[in-house]
Structure formats: structure tokens, C-alpha cells
Design a protein around this motif. Structure first.
Motif, PDB file in Angstrom:
ATOM      1  N   LEU A   1       0.845  -1.193   0.000  1.00  0.00           N
ATOM      2  CA  LEU A   1       0.000   0.000   0.000  1.00  0.00           C
ATOM      3  C   LEU A   1       0.878   1.240   0.000  1.00  0.00           C
ATOM      4  O   LEU A   1       1.944   1.244   0.613  1.00  0.00           O
ATOM      5  CB  LEU A   1      -0.855   0.055   1.277  1.00  0.00           C
ATOM      6  CG  LEU A   1      -1.855  -1.051   1.513  1.00  0.00           C
ATOM      7  CD1 LEU A   1      -2.445  -0.919   2.907  1.00  0.00           C
ATOM      8  CD2 LEU A   1      -2.941  -0.991   0.479  1.00  0.00           C
ATOM      9  N   PRO A   2       0.411   2.307  -0.617  1.00  0.00           N
ATOM     10  CA  PRO A   2       1.134   3.573  -0.469  1.00  0.00           C
ATOM     11  C   PRO A   2       1.136   3.960   1.021  1.00  0.00           C
ATOM     12  O   PRO A   2       0.170   3.678   1.748  1.00  0.00           O
ATOM     13  CB  PRO A   2       0.298   4.564  -1.287  1.00  0.00           C
ATOM     14  CG  PRO A   2      -0.506   3.720  -2.224  1.00  0.00           C
ATOM     15  CD  PRO A   2      -0.738   2.433  -1.512  1.00  0.00           C
ATOM     16  N   ALA A   3       2.204   4.575   1.471  1.00  0.00           N
ATOM     17  CA  ALA A   3       2.356   4.915   2.883  1.00  0.00           C
ATOM     18  C   ALA A   3       1.207   5.774   3.393  1.00  0.00           C
ATOM     19  O   ALA A   3       0.733   5.570   4.520  1.00  0.00           O
ATOM     20  CB  ALA A   3       3.686   5.627   3.114  1.00  0.00           C
ATOM     21  N   ASN A   4       0.725   6.710   2.579  1.00  0.00           N
ATOM     22  CA  ASN A   4      -0.358   7.581   3.047  1.00  0.00           C
ATOM     23  C   ASN A   4      -1.676   6.808   3.194  1.00  0.00           C
ATOM     24  O   ASN A   4      -2.457   7.082   4.093  1.00  0.00           O
ATOM     25  CB  ASN A   4      -0.521   8.802   2.141  1.00  0.00           C
ATOM     26  CG  ASN A   4      -0.877   8.456   0.718  1.00  0.00           C
ATOM     27  OD1 ASN A   4      -0.674   7.334   0.249  1.00  0.00           O
ATOM     28  ND2 ASN A   4      -1.384   9.435  -0.004  1.00  0.00           N
ATOM     29  N   LEU A   5      -1.926   5.820   2.337  1.00  0.00           N
ATOM     30  CA  LEU A   5      -3.123   5.000   2.467  1.00  0.00           C
ATOM     31  C   LEU A   5      -3.027   4.113   3.704  1.00  0.00           C
ATOM     32  O   LEU A   5      -3.995   3.960   4.455  1.00  0.00           O
ATOM     33  CB  LEU A   5      -3.330   4.143   1.210  1.00  0.00           C
ATOM     34  CG  LEU A   5      -4.539   3.207   1.226  1.00  0.00           C
ATOM     35  CD1 LEU A   5      -5.839   3.970   1.489  1.00  0.00           C
ATOM     36  CD2 LEU A   5      -4.614   2.438  -0.088  1.00  0.00           C
TER      37      LEU A   5
END
Length: 52
Positions: A11-15
Motif C-alpha cells: 500500500l502507499p504509505a499515506n493509504l
């Protein structure tokens, strides 16, 4: 669940950070939060009496 399968998910870190925050706000583990959201989406759109 009849059978569970482990997966590796990138997952993208912000998600990921958002999901962690949502899980904490809903007093769920990250895994439970992801399952809840997937199962909710799988059931289809929620009926909402406040539709525009």
C-alpha cells in the motif's frame, strides 16, 4: 470464514497511515478494518435516505 488465506499487500504509505487511523477510530485492528471495508463494498452501495 470457512478458510483464511494470507496475502502480502503493498500500500502507499499515506493509504496505510489513513487505514491505521481509521482502524484506531473504529476500535478495530488494521486487519479487521480492511476486512470490514472490503465486505461492506462487496455487499453493494448502502441505501441512504439523505441522497441528493
Amino acid at each position: 470464514m470457512d478458510h483464511e488465506v494470507r496475502i502480502t499487500l503493498r500500500l502507499p504509505a499515506n493509504l496505510h497511515a489513513w487505514l491505521v487511523a481509521q482502524a484506531a477510530a473504529n476500535r478495530r485492528s488494521l486487519n479487521s478494518e480492511i476486512l470490514h471495508r472490503l465486505e461492506t463494498c462487496r455487499r453493494g452501495p448502502a441505501t441512504n435516505d439523505e441522497s441528493p
